[in-house]
Design a protein around this motif. Structure first.
Motif, mmCIF file in Angstrom:
data_model
loop_
_atom_site.group_PDB
_atom_site.id
_atom_site.type_symbol
_atom_site.label_atom_id
_atom_site.label_comp_id
_atom_site.label_asym_id
_atom_site.label_seq_id
_atom_site.Cartn_x
_atom_site.Cartn_y
_atom_site.Cartn_z
ATOM 1 N N ALA A 1 -2.998 3.953 43.947
ATOM 2 C CA ALA A 1 -3.373 3.074 42.832
ATOM 3 C C ALA A 1 -4.833 3.336 42.508
ATOM 4 O O ALA A 1 -5.678 3.354 43.405
ATOM 5 C CB ALA A 1 -3.180 1.615 43.234
ATOM 6 N N ARG B 1 -0.855 5.482 40.109
ATOM 7 C CA ARG B 1 -0.556 4.276 39.318
ATOM 8 C C ARG B 1 -1.931 3.758 38.869
ATOM 9 O O ARG B 1 -2.754 3.409 39.702
ATOM 10 C CB ARG B 1 0.153 3.235 40.181
ATOM 11 N N HIS C 1 -4.844 1.612 36.320
ATOM 12 C CA HIS C 1 -5.114 0.433 35.516
ATOM 13 C C HIS C 1 -6.574 0.389 35.095
ATOM 14 O O HIS C 1 -7.469 0.741 35.850
ATOM 15 C CB HIS C 1 -4.770 -0.856 36.281
ATOM 16 N N THR D 1 1.398 6.850 36.212
ATOM 17 C CA THR D 1 2.175 5.663 35.832
ATOM 18 C C THR D 1 1.199 4.581 35.425
ATOM 19 O O THR D 1 0.253 4.289 36.158
ATOM 20 C CB THR D 1 2.999 5.175 37.039
ATOM 21 N N ALA E 1 -0.111 0.786 34.717
ATOM 22 C CA ALA E 1 0.168 -0.562 35.222
ATOM 23 C C ALA E 1 -0.515 -1.560 34.311
ATOM 24 O O ALA E 1 -1.631 -1.304 33.840
ATOM 25 C CB ALA E 1 -0.351 -0.695 36.648
ATOM 26 N N THR E 2 0.129 -2.696 34.054
ATOM 27 C CA THR E 2 -0.457 -3.650 33.111
ATOM 28 C C THR E 2 -1.538 -4.492 33.748
ATOM 29 O O THR E 2 -2.369 -5.056 33.066
ATOM 30 C CB THR E 2 0.623 -4.576 32.513
ATOM 31 N N ASP E 3 -1.508 -4.574 35.061
ATOM 32 C CA ASP E 3 -2.635 -5.219 35.715
ATOM 33 C C ASP E 3 -2.844 -4.605 37.103
ATOM 34 O O ASP E 3 -2.063 -3.762 37.551
ATOM 35 C CB ASP E 3 -2.488 -6.745 35.765
ATOM 36 N N ARG F 1 -2.642 -5.921 40.064
ATOM 37 C CA ARG F 1 -1.620 -6.260 41.067
ATOM 38 C C ARG F 1 -0.404 -5.349 40.932
ATOM 39 O O ARG F 1 0.164 -4.904 41.932
ATOM 40 C CB ARG F 1 -1.170 -7.721 40.907
ATOM 41 N N GLU F 2 -0.044 -5.090 39.694
ATOM 42 C CA GLU F 2 1.089 -4.199 39.487
ATOM 43 C C GLU F 2 0.752 -2.802 39.989
ATOM 44 O O GLU F 2 1.580 -2.111 40.579
ATOM 45 C CB GLU F 2 1.442 -4.161 37.994
ATOM 46 N N ALA F 3 -0.517 -2.382 39.778
ATOM 47 C CA ALA F 3 -0.915 -1.035 40.202
ATOM 48 C C ALA F 3 -0.790 -0.851 41.710
ATOM 49 O O ALA F 3 -0.333 0.184 42.189
ATOM 50 C CB ALA F 3 -2.353 -0.740 39.746
ATOM 51 N N ALA G 1 1.017 -2.582 43.852
ATOM 52 C CA ALA G 1 2.289 -2.968 44.480
ATOM 53 C C ALA G 1 3.000 -1.742 45.047
ATOM 54 O O ALA G 1 3.310 -0.791 44.327
ATOM 55 C CB ALA G 1 3.181 -3.678 43.443
#
Lengths: 294, 294, 294, 294
Positions: free
Chosen positions: D5, D28, D30, D46, D48-50, D52-54, D56
């Protein structure tokens, strides 16, 4: 007159509290150093075992602490003292701290409906004892009017510097100028003497000329020029070099916030830190004279 | 009263000479700029076509020149003016020059039996016009007593700084303190204003506190704080930044002789040189304020 | 190869002259200190009782003296040594002096038809002994070509800096950068160590990064980081702090001539003067490290 | 290889992430700026919208943010990202922040069983693009060995500076030396040129002498001396003056913690702030040359 809670009885706080007692105020006092509390209790103050006990039931609180972290630690947060002070009370926060810290404290006090003023002092322990301190006050003008009689029991000049934190800003600006003119005076005294001048003569010429300043007027750093200045008693007493270094550090922290360039103040801080390395931190700040003589 | 020869009628010399005329002295004047000579001749002075003609038959000579090299060039050597001045005469050398140059001139004058004083002034063109200059005098006390009435026709404070060259040393020390406290005041004003203070309020607080100095008293660098200060008329008039740079250069030259450390004075010189690079040299020296504001 | 007159056999001059002897040159040597002359005489040089005797009949003269006043005093004026040197001779003036002094000497040499070069060195006593000095040379390119073999017997890098005096200007610029980066390195080493870093690790990181400089490469001021640096033998040997203060003073004198602002160089000079006041002047200039540690 | 990430795709983060993609890592990514995310997504990452998503499901997280407050804001506290990162993960915190902030982040990561390294970089945007950055790493040696292949995909020199926060301390020390030697080089170039030297000649002499440093080697501030340096393209590109001011501010904050005296670094900060006032903050930091020329 209502009771005043006074928290922080160090070199400055103790004589300030004593002047309030003399002026007839009833005090509830607290400090981590038990002897200071006992001393004031013997003079008529009520001793409190902790800060919460001190403020319980009082409408006026004065705090006089060493640094930003002590003030934030004492006053802020869920367990902070502001939570224990009644809305409508008046808090005089007299410590010298970062303007940013002062603003945090203001914000939380305002949210609680408390009238808080940042009110750092100048004048040193001598001014604290004599009740001739200068207060530089930030916050609401109305709160200052409410506080004025209390300030006047401890000091002589009470300035309204501006809104929240302005007292702290005024103090760091003032002390930055003071530190720089102390060093400039010391290096110029040394330059003149090294080139054949009598120190007392040079001091008097500059004092009466465009080089005149508060240092030359009251606090000459050359030993013997002024019998009552710290320089004439081996730099004992007065305002410690390490406290001047602290204030110059606050000036730099303030300058960092505004990206202000302060070359003279920055250099003054570095020179005071050299003195601290040399073990002179607890001497009066005019000890900077020693850097410039063999 | 005897005739006085006055050589050097620039921004300072012209109004000084005029005050002597007003006090009833007879003057013989010379300058390379003819218009200045003519101006004084129209007011009653006798014009001289060169310096030798000016001093012929006079018992008192005043010189007011730009820099060390002009003074040494005029007075010293086999063709120098000191050879044309009668033993027993009084010479008031009022230029601001290196102490070392002043001592050379003293030595040659003494060898000729001439009473010479180094007597640089402070107070600027305004003080020269008003007759309120400060004279910082080096040389024999007896010579100073002889010269006192003449100095008093041009100035208000007459200081005996010490032996040969001491007037110059006192002046560079004083102006070094002045330059540093000007910059310290300017940077601290900018710091305070950038952090929310009103400039007039901050200026007044510092003026009355331990940051107080001659700049805050008479010459605040922030525009509008003092209506009569150069800062309030776009830094026109007053004491030019390039002249302050010159005096700070003399301070460094003096410090080189004694290997003195003067960190504040050295930094002040560097900052004034930055201003000169920016084309501000002919503005009043309070223009240093501009370094610290956008 | 013709005889070379070598005047000035101090810490630098003596090993430089010795390298010329080793390279096969015949030397006529003079110094006010008799023991240095005798030492070289024992190694094959011809001793001269005064400078005039040394230069009589030689076509090449090297001078290596402490300061501007010695160089001007020896070479210039009606009784000056340039009057005793034959037109067409080559003079290598290797002292570190003010550019303005160097230009005076050039002018008088040129008027006499003498090829003179100002050729100050860097590399210290170690470089002088090893024959690895750097020469920074001002004057005519043709004269430099004529002198090159002689320089190469004493040094490794021979730079033509430019016209008359350019060697001195290059040297003060170089030594100004050196002094500043020494202090910057010392204060940053102290800062890192005070915040938990190992001095050797920090030194290595900076050496390989954008903070890399000659000091980190060869001359680390922290004791023990480089076993062969003066810092690891209590700052003995090397290049004395008082000589660095002298060179920084020349830089300020040069800056005064051009009204250049050099804030870092000016501050470096003031800090070295503080060290001199503390009695550290005869230690290696890396002793500035001590200002920053307790 | 596991997913990484990567959070923070600014001028530095974007090219760093790109080099990881090129090396075969799955990313990933952001950033608050959508275009940077899209750009990398187009190259295979990839989005990520935030944050935390990145993070995960990844075992490695890299953060590259502007300042201490962003890093503390993102990672710390009950809602902080460290709470969303699995114990046993590796976090490479590459932002340049205060050592004290870095230590806070380390402490919270350690409490969560996360291997975190403070790993600020030097080398600028050019080094980020070329994959030749220097990483100065603080934290456990074992964690560094685990991270080494990832660092090597983005950089060339990987230094273990010491324990928690040591990477940040090393970086502020290095950049303090860099800033000072940039200014010292610039003022000395100007001094030499004002006294008649050719800038390229002077630059080369100093580069090869004891004044040699990284600035003279790679980054000369005088226009035209090095065709590829920012000075030769009107100070565009490179490392912005306002970022150098930020790093010098971190150095002063670090010095405040240890009461270290850093006179050169402090002066460098003040001079960079003057430049910022003059609107030069977004130019390369070698633009400080302009202070010293008309």
């Amino acid at each position: 007159m209502s009771d005043i809670a006074f928290i922080g009885l160090g070199h400055m706080g103790l004589p300030m509290a004593r002047n309030l007692l003399k002026a007839g105020y009833r005090l509830r006092v607290h400090d981590l150093v038990r002897s200071a509390v006992d001393e004031l209790a013997a003079e008529g103050a009520t001793s409190a075992t902790d800060a919460r006990e001190a403020v319980a039931g009082t409408a006026v609180v004065i705090t006089m602490l060493p640094a930003s972290r002590h003030v934030e630690g004492l006053l802020l947060g869920e367990d902070g003292l502001l939570q224990a002070i009644a809305p409508g009370s008046l808090v005089l926060e007299c410590s010298t701290i970062a303007p940013e810290s002062a603003r945090k404290v203001h914000a939380e006090a305002r949210a609680r409906g408390i009238d808080l003023l940042d009110a750092p002092v100048s004048g040193g322990t001598a001014g604290a004892a004599a009740g001739t301190l200068t207060f530089m006050v930030g916050g609401e003008a109305a709160a200052l009017e409410r506080a004025r009689p209390i300030f006047e029991a401890m000091g002589k000049n009470i300035f309204h510097a501006g809104p929240d934190g302005a007292g702290q800003v005024a103090k760091v600006c003032n002390n930055q100028v003071l530190a720089v003119q102390m060093i400039a005076t010391a290096e110029s005294m040394a330059l003149g003497v090294a080139n054949g001048l009598d120190p007392a003569v040079l001091a008097e010429i500059m004092r009466q000329s465009s080089g005149g300043n508060w240092v030359l007027e009251r606090y000459n750093p050359w030993p013997g020029v002024m019998p009552n200045a710290p320089a004439s008693r081996e730099y004992e007493g007065g305002f410690m070099a390490e406290l001047m270094a602290k204030d110059l550090g606050l000036a730099q922290e303030t300058a960092q916030n505004s990206l202000s360039s302060t070359p003279m103040g920055a250099l003054a801080l570095q020179l005071y830190r050299l003195l601290l390395k040399q073990g002179q931190g607890r001497k009066d700040f005019s000890v900077v004279q020693k850097l410039f003589v063999e």
